[in-house]
Design a protein around this motif. Structure first.
Motif, PDB file in Angstrom:
ATOM      1  N   ILE A 167       0.870  -1.203  -0.058  1.00 44.21           N
ATOM      2  CA  ILE A 167      -0.039   0.059  -0.060  1.00 44.21           C
ATOM      3  C   ILE A 167       0.774   1.097  -0.008  1.00 44.21           C
ATOM      4  CG2 ILE A 167      -1.804   1.378   1.452  1.00 44.21           C
ATOM      5  CD1 ILE A 167      -2.848  -1.132   2.376  1.00 44.21           C
TER       6      ILE A 167
ATOM      7  N   MET B  61      -1.059  -0.977  -4.468  1.00 46.97           N
ATOM      8  CA  MET B  61      -2.115  -0.015  -4.537  1.00 46.97           C
ATOM      9  C   MET B  61      -1.639   1.217  -4.325  1.00 46.97           C
ATOM     10  SD  MET B  61      -4.962  -1.449  -5.131  1.00 46.97           S
ATOM     11  CE  MET B  61      -6.184  -0.474  -4.401  1.00 46.97           C
ATOM     12  N   CYS B  62      -1.820   2.360  -4.875  1.00 47.40           N
ATOM     13  CA  CYS B  62      -1.304   3.672  -4.673  1.00 47.40           C
ATOM     14  C   CYS B  62      -2.555   4.447  -4.245  1.00 47.40           C
ATOM     15  CB  CYS B  62      -0.780   4.154  -5.873  1.00 47.40           C
ATOM     16  SG  CYS B  62      -0.184   6.063  -5.768  1.00 47.40           S
ATOM     17  N   TYR B  63      -2.505   5.399  -3.039  1.00 53.57           N
ATOM     18  CA  TYR B  63      -3.410   6.303  -2.720  1.00 53.57           C
ATOM     19  C   TYR B  63      -2.897   7.823  -2.872  1.00 53.57           C
ATOM     20  CZ  TYR B  63      -5.591   1.732  -1.277  1.00 53.57           C
ATOM     21  OH  TYR B  63      -5.919   0.778  -1.181  1.00 53.57           O
TER      22      TYR B  63
ATOM     23  N   PHE C 217       0.999   5.290   0.130  1.00 49.47           N
ATOM     24  CA  PHE C 217       0.364   6.707   0.078  1.00 49.47           C
ATOM     25  C   PHE C 217       1.388   7.687  -0.276  1.00 49.47           C
ATOM     26  CE2 PHE C 217      -2.670   4.459   2.441  1.00 49.47           C
ATOM     27  CZ  PHE C 217      -3.057   4.996   3.758  1.00 49.47           C
TER      28      PHE C 217
END
Lengths: 321, 348
Positions: A139, A181-183, A141
């Protein structure tokens, strides 16, 4: 915890009679109850007419405390937990892995500090691609729109396992890239919301498929904290410390390695020091300093703080281009 | 303390803590009137606090999330890679510069350009404001531009000059590549190009910050804005700023807002910066202004400098571009390649 009157709905024994008894001892909230001398309270309850119901109320409050306590573990259990769950994640750079004794450790918060363009984002991207290649989920951010999927594709395609040109072999690249997953996070409150959501989601999934989250990267946490740090009031500090606490708890409970990046500010005498101040120094488990010689691919990394490696140990590694 | 994570004012937070509400769970169980009397605020304010608390604790474990993702709101690297392939870039009209930038200025990213006075920062800014309007048939974005001027260096006559040169180049290009007569017609007029540049003049740092906050609403109404140029971001933050800590906070917050605009509306943000000297490794060297913490407020950083008689651009920081430098020149027609007398801009 709430004032006692709010607990009445869930715990019917804490009725208004009990509340007025507590009020006579200046106990209005749960914290007041914890601070009060228990024996004196029970003795005073004995002197009351309805001493049984009062004592039941006290027992109720004590059972609420017991429910909140985490379980105690002994040293052997901690060692077994460390050996089975807290695994080492290679970063993809042999120099860094050698310095860290194998790689990033799950359950620990690692901080990368460095001047602008010293290779922090590259280190994050490389670690993400290495962990994803080995089957773990990542993950990411991103606070500065620096997540470059093209760079990840290049890094993944660099080992001999995956050849990107072949049409038939796009499958593996896709599988690896789908684990990252990039946020985009632009606000510290948004980050808190997402971390809380992550905590809840991870807790509710008891048995995860083969893609459980192994690495959480926040690039960079200092750009989220700097707007609120300083100024009037200690809110900024409190938020920074609670962010650190939340990340460390996530790491420990769910066996995730957390990596954050920080920038540097001017210190005394023209040297640079890490940003975010003195209170942040004790938050990460491991602090690494990155630097790059001008116009070269060779980067230096040294430990500022590590639980088992002496600080000041350094290593060099080359950045792939 | 979980109450600290709510975006409410410090005084309300203090009142909540004094009344004994330390966790979100405890707040969400109270009714608005109860809460209002307990902490001494109006009922509306109590409702607002409850709304924030319930938003955060509405992350209900029973709702959970689907098995597809552990956390919602993000994209996988694979989807982003595929999106990137279709992203067009804004050309700078100088082929060498475009080459080191991978095709031009990227949308969704914040690019910072800095250099000594006279190196051509405003010229590049104006060129980009014109080039973003190149229609898609000629390889551009066909969008509008927002130009925020803090120094007063925006010259309309120069914009007209560059716009006319751009249209001439486009019609020359279409003459070469299109055989039918109607395709040769370029539907742009210099006045049309000027109309599509939204110009803002700011005279103090508060105005600058207020404008960046307002841009969100403005771009909602003008969805075809594809570039924001801030010329220059440093000017109002250099003189007479007493409290350096306040300056750092304001700048980092402004940077986060610009990053958010770039990502949300898929546009390019170009910041123009000035230079200062810094003591590095025993000597004074030129670096970009606004300090070390500002260097994290941009995705890409390009330093413009003089090399002999030529102007050069060097990529100082970028997550995806290689460190390289290129030469460019400032001509009457705008930014072009240096050395060559080639007046035609390269259209891809």
């Amino acid at each position: 915890m709430a004032p006692l009157k709010c607990m009445e709905k869930d715990y019917p024994l804490i009725d208004s009679h009990f509340q007025s008894f507590c009020a006579s001892h200046a106990i209005f909230s749960f914290e007041d109850f914890l601070l009060y001398d228990l024996h004196a309270l029970i003795a005073s309850a004995d002197n009351h007419s309805s001493s049984n119901t009062l004592k039941q109320g006290i027992d109720q409050l004590l059972s609420v405390i017991d429910a909140k306590l985490p379980s105690l573990r002994n040293g052997l259990q901690l060692l077994q937990d460390a050996e089975c769950n807290k695994l080492l994640l290679p970063t993809g750079f042999q120099g860094i892995d050698a310095l860290l004794g194998g790689g990033l450790r799950a359950g620990q918060l690692t901080e990368l500090v460095g001047l602008s363009s010293s290779g922090k984002t590259q280190a994050c991207l490389t670690s993400a691609s290495t962990v994803a290649k080995q089957g773990g989920s990542v993950i990411y951010f991103d606070t500065g729109n620096s997540f470059s999927p093209q760079r990840i594709a290049d890094l993944v395609g660099q080992t001999s396992d995956y050849v990107v040109d072949n049409q038939a072999e796009l499958g593996p690249l896709q599988r690896v890239m789908e684990r990252i997953m990039c946020y985009s996070v632009f606000d510290i409150y948004q980050m808190f919301d997402m971390l809380q959501q992550l905590k809840i989601n991870l807790k509710s999934k008891i048995v995860e498929s083969d893609h459980h989250v192994q690495l959480l990267i926040i690039d960079s946490i200092s750009s989220l904290i700097t707007p609120i740090l300083g100024g009037r009031g200690p809110q900024g500090h409190a938020l920074m410390i609670s962010a650190g606490y939340l990340l460390k708890k996530l790491a420990d409970d769910h066996n995730i390695a957390v990596m954050v990046t920080n920038h540097m500010v001017a210190g005394e005498g023209g040297t640079s020091k890490p940003a975010l101040g003195e209170s942040w120094k004790s938050v990460p488990h491991i602090r690494l300093l990155l630097s790059r010689e001008y116009d070269s691919n060779v980067c230096n990394i040294s430990t500022l703080k590590h639980p088992s490696v002496a600080s000041g140990r350094a290593a060099k590694y080359t950045m792939y281009l | 303390m979980e109450v600290g994570m709510l975006p409410i004012s410090a005084s309300k937070r203090g009142k909540l803590l004094a009344a004994g509400y330390t966790t979100l769970h405890s707040i969400s169980r109270a009714s608005p009137s109860h809460l209002a009397t307990d902490i001494g605020v109006s009922e509306d304010e109590a409702c607002e606090i409850l709304k924030y608390a319930s938003q955060t604790s509405a992350l209900d474990p029973s709702i959970g999330s689907s098995n597809a993702s552990t956390l919602e709101g993000g994209q996988t690297a694979w989807t982003m890679l595929n999106e990137e392939k279709f992203a067009t870039r804004i050309t700078t009209s100088c082929a060498d510069l475009d080459n080191i930038l991978g095709g031009g200025i990227t949308c969704k990213e914040v690019t910072e350009l800095g250099g000594v006075p006279g190196i051509g920062k405003t010229q590049i800014g104006i060129q980009l404001a014109v080039n973003v309007q190149i229609p898609p048939e000629y390889g551009g974005l066909g969008g509008k531009a927002i130009y925020i001027d803090t120094e007063g260096s925006f010259m309309v006559e120069r914009v007209l000059q560059i716009a006319e040169a751009c249209i001439e180049d486009m019609s020359e290009y279409s003459h070469h590549f299109h055989n039918t007569v109607q395709d040769c017609e370029v539907k742009l007029h210099p006045n049309g190009i000027l109309e599509n540049i939204f110009y803002f003049r700011v005279c103090s740092y508060t105005e600058q910050i207020a404008l960046v906050n307002y841009l969100d609403k403005f771009i909602e109404e003008h969805k075809d804005v594809k570039i924001i140029i801030l010329d220059s971001v440093t000017f109002h933050f250099r003189q007479d700023f007493d409290d350096m800590a306040l300056r750092t906070r304001l700048l980092s917050e402004m940077a986060l807002k610009l990053m958010k605009l770039a990502r949300k509306f898929c546009l390019a943000v170009v910041l123009l910066n000035q230079v200062t000297t810094k003591y590095i490794e025993g000597s004074y060297q030129l670096t970009l202004a606004l300090g070390d913490s500002w260097s994290h407020s941009c995705t890409n950083r390009i330093v413009l400098f003089w090399n002999g008689d030529e102007r050069h651009a060097y990529i100082d920081k970028s997550p995806s571009l290689k460190s390289a430098s290129a030469a460019y020149s400032v001509t009457t027609r705008g930014i072009r390649n240096s050395n060559s007398s080639c007046k035609r801009i390269k259209m891809v």
